[in-house]
Scaffold this active site. Structure first.
Site, PDB file in Angstrom:
ATOM      1  N   ASP A 162      65.209  81.074  57.962  1.00  0.00           N
ATOM      2  CA  ASP A 162      64.722  82.017  58.965  1.00  0.00           C
ATOM      3  C   ASP A 162      65.702  82.026  60.131  1.00  0.00           C
ATOM      4  OD1 ASP A 162      62.970  83.731  60.504  1.00  0.00           O
ATOM      5  OD2 ASP A 162      61.295  82.960  59.338  1.00  0.00           O
ATOM      6  N   HIS A 220      79.638  88.428  58.096  1.00  0.00           N
ATOM      7  CA  HIS A 220      79.939  88.536  56.669  1.00  0.00           C
ATOM      8  C   HIS A 220      78.624  88.555  55.891  1.00  0.00           C
ATOM      9  CE1 HIS A 220      84.239  88.206  57.117  1.00  0.00           C
ATOM     10  NE2 HIS A 220      84.132  87.062  57.775  1.00  0.00           N
TER      11      HIS A 220
END
Length: 459
Positions: free
Chosen positions: A216, A290
């Site tokens: 998370d 990325h």
């Protein structure tokens, strides 16, 4: 990092943090506290066998050293079989050179540190850790206790150790002031939500040189929050750096993010749904992405409807972003602001985001005013009209987005224990950590005969 032994360095570091409102860190350095009084948990009955419960030994050591002293947890494996609360500290420190392992099933947090001033929680050998064995819960879709909560603590630092495999959240900083958190490694199951790494609300906080792998959020700002500097953050398979979720009474301002590296994570996710209050004066700069699903996003229709008028978001700057999202199926820039209180004074400057799987990307703005990307310009800030703008971009941007050698390319396991890795030496490409790792020998780094050690008599 405000201890008296490094006044010039700390002064310069404070100047560097433009969003900080004053000095951060403990008022007295750990070596002075150790020299004044040292409480080694071994002297209070702790055994480094990974089985014997150390909860009472740790409480007793804290009882003797919570004012002016240092509690020392030497190298070795220790089992904590009860949730503990360490409170009312004044000019104190805890040096974690061993590994504290969860030895029970609790429901709140393993360690609560509350109501302290001039406090330091650190690893002297940079090998200390809290091991949660969270996979025992998470593999069965259940949750356990958080690893660490720092509550109502002022003038403090937390640094140099790892938090591994939490059954729930890792660290919660609750109503804290003038703290520095750095050289921290957080690693656990990456496929299960509700495992936030760092949640924080309070005043005048500096977070830097932190690596997170979890399921998370990475470093998340909650309300209220003012004057934060958050830099050199490596979210390495994680939800990313978020603000929210935001409810009623939101009050967040003067937050500066810089040098964020996102591997399969989102650098900005601001989320609310009909709360109220303000979010203003936030900067995100020098960001490498990325593969995040929503690398740059404001979502004011996220989660449960709070039933109020909406959070007013203003004066946000996104500068020098480079990289790619995981897919072009979602907008790489998505600013979805509340129709009742549109966002304004937003700047998007030198943001170059592409997609891994496509020859185009989408920018989408709703009720968002400012300069750059799909934003709409406005002469003032009152009576702003609602609008939706969606742009498809086919011109591939020119940018360089270096990678990190430690980037994970697969989810970390949820059915087996985690080993404790060494502390990273880099958290952003080309950047040296602001503070070097410690390599102390013994409590406070003092010769073994130097500290005044208080022992508990055993009968």
């Amino acid at each position: 990092m405000r201890a008296s032994i490094l006044p010039l360095t700390l002064f310069l570091a404070t100047l560097a943090g433009a969003q900080l409102s004053g000095p951060v860190g403990p008022l007295v350095d750990y070596s002075t506290k150790a020299r004044n009084q040292t409480c080694n948990i071994i002297d209070y009955g702790a055994v480094a066998d990974g089985k014997t419960d150390i909860s009472q030994a740790l409480l007793d050591a804290w009882g003797n050293c919570s004012v002016g002293g240092l509690v020392y947890i030497p190298p070795g494996n220790y089992s904590l079989a009860e949730d503990i609360e360490l409170k009312h500290g004044q000019s104190s420190a805890i040096q974690l050179d061993g590994v504290v392992m969860r030895g029970h099933r609790g429901s709140y947090q393993m360690i609560l540190i509350r109501d302290c001033n001039d406090f330091e929680f650190f690893s002297g050998n940079s090998r200390g850790a809290i091991q949660g064995f969270g996979y025992e819960y998470l593999q069965n879709d259940t949750y356990g206790e958080r690893l660490l909560r720092i509550q109502e603590v002022n003038n403090f630092s937390v640094h140099g150790f790892a938090l591994i495999d939490s059954p729930s959240y890792y660290i919660v900083f609750d109503t804290v002031t003038s703290g520095e958190v750095y050289n921290i490694l957080i690693r656990g199951v990456t496929s299960v939500g509700a495992t936030d790494a760092i949640d924080v609300w309070g005043e005048n906080m500096w977070f830097h040189d932190i690596e997170v792998s979890n399921g998370d959020e990475c470093v998340t700002v909650k309300s209220p929050a003012h004057n934060y500097l958050i830099e050199n953050i490596y979210c390495n398979l994680s939800g990313g750096t978020a603000i929210g979720s935001l409810g009623t009474g939101t009050n967040i301002s003067d937050i500066h993010y810089r040098n964020l590296y996102m591997n399969q994570a989102d650098a900005c996710f601001l989320k609310s749904n009909n709360g109220d209050g303000i979010v203003k004066n936030i900067i995100w700069e020098n960001v490498i992405v990325h593969g995040g699903p929503y690398p740059l996003a404001i979502d004011e229709a996220w989660g449960d409807d709070r039933g109020s008028v909406g959070v007013q978001v203003s004066n946000l700057t996104f500068r020098n972003w480079h990289g790619e999202s995981v897919s072009a199926s979602r907008p790489v820039i998505r600013l979805q602001c509340d129709s009742d209180v549109p966002c304004y004074d937003i700047t998007i400057e030198n943001v170059n985001l592409w997609a891994n799987d496509s020859n185009y990307v989408v920018w989408q703005c709703e009720n968002a005013y400012g300069d750059g990307a799909c934003l709409s310009s406005a002469e003032g800030t009152k009576d702003l009209e609602t609008f939706t703008s969606k742009q498809t971009i086919t011109a591939t941007p020119s940018y360089a987005a270096p990678t990190m050698a430690a980037d994970f390319t697969f989810n970390l396991p949820s059915t087996s224990p985690f080993t404790i890795p060494p502390m990273p030496t880099s958290f952003y490409p080309g950047a040296t950590p602001i503070s070097t790792l410690l390599h102390l020998h013994g409590a406070g780094g003092l010769p073994s005969a130097s500290p005044i050690s208080h022992h508990r008599r055993h009968q």
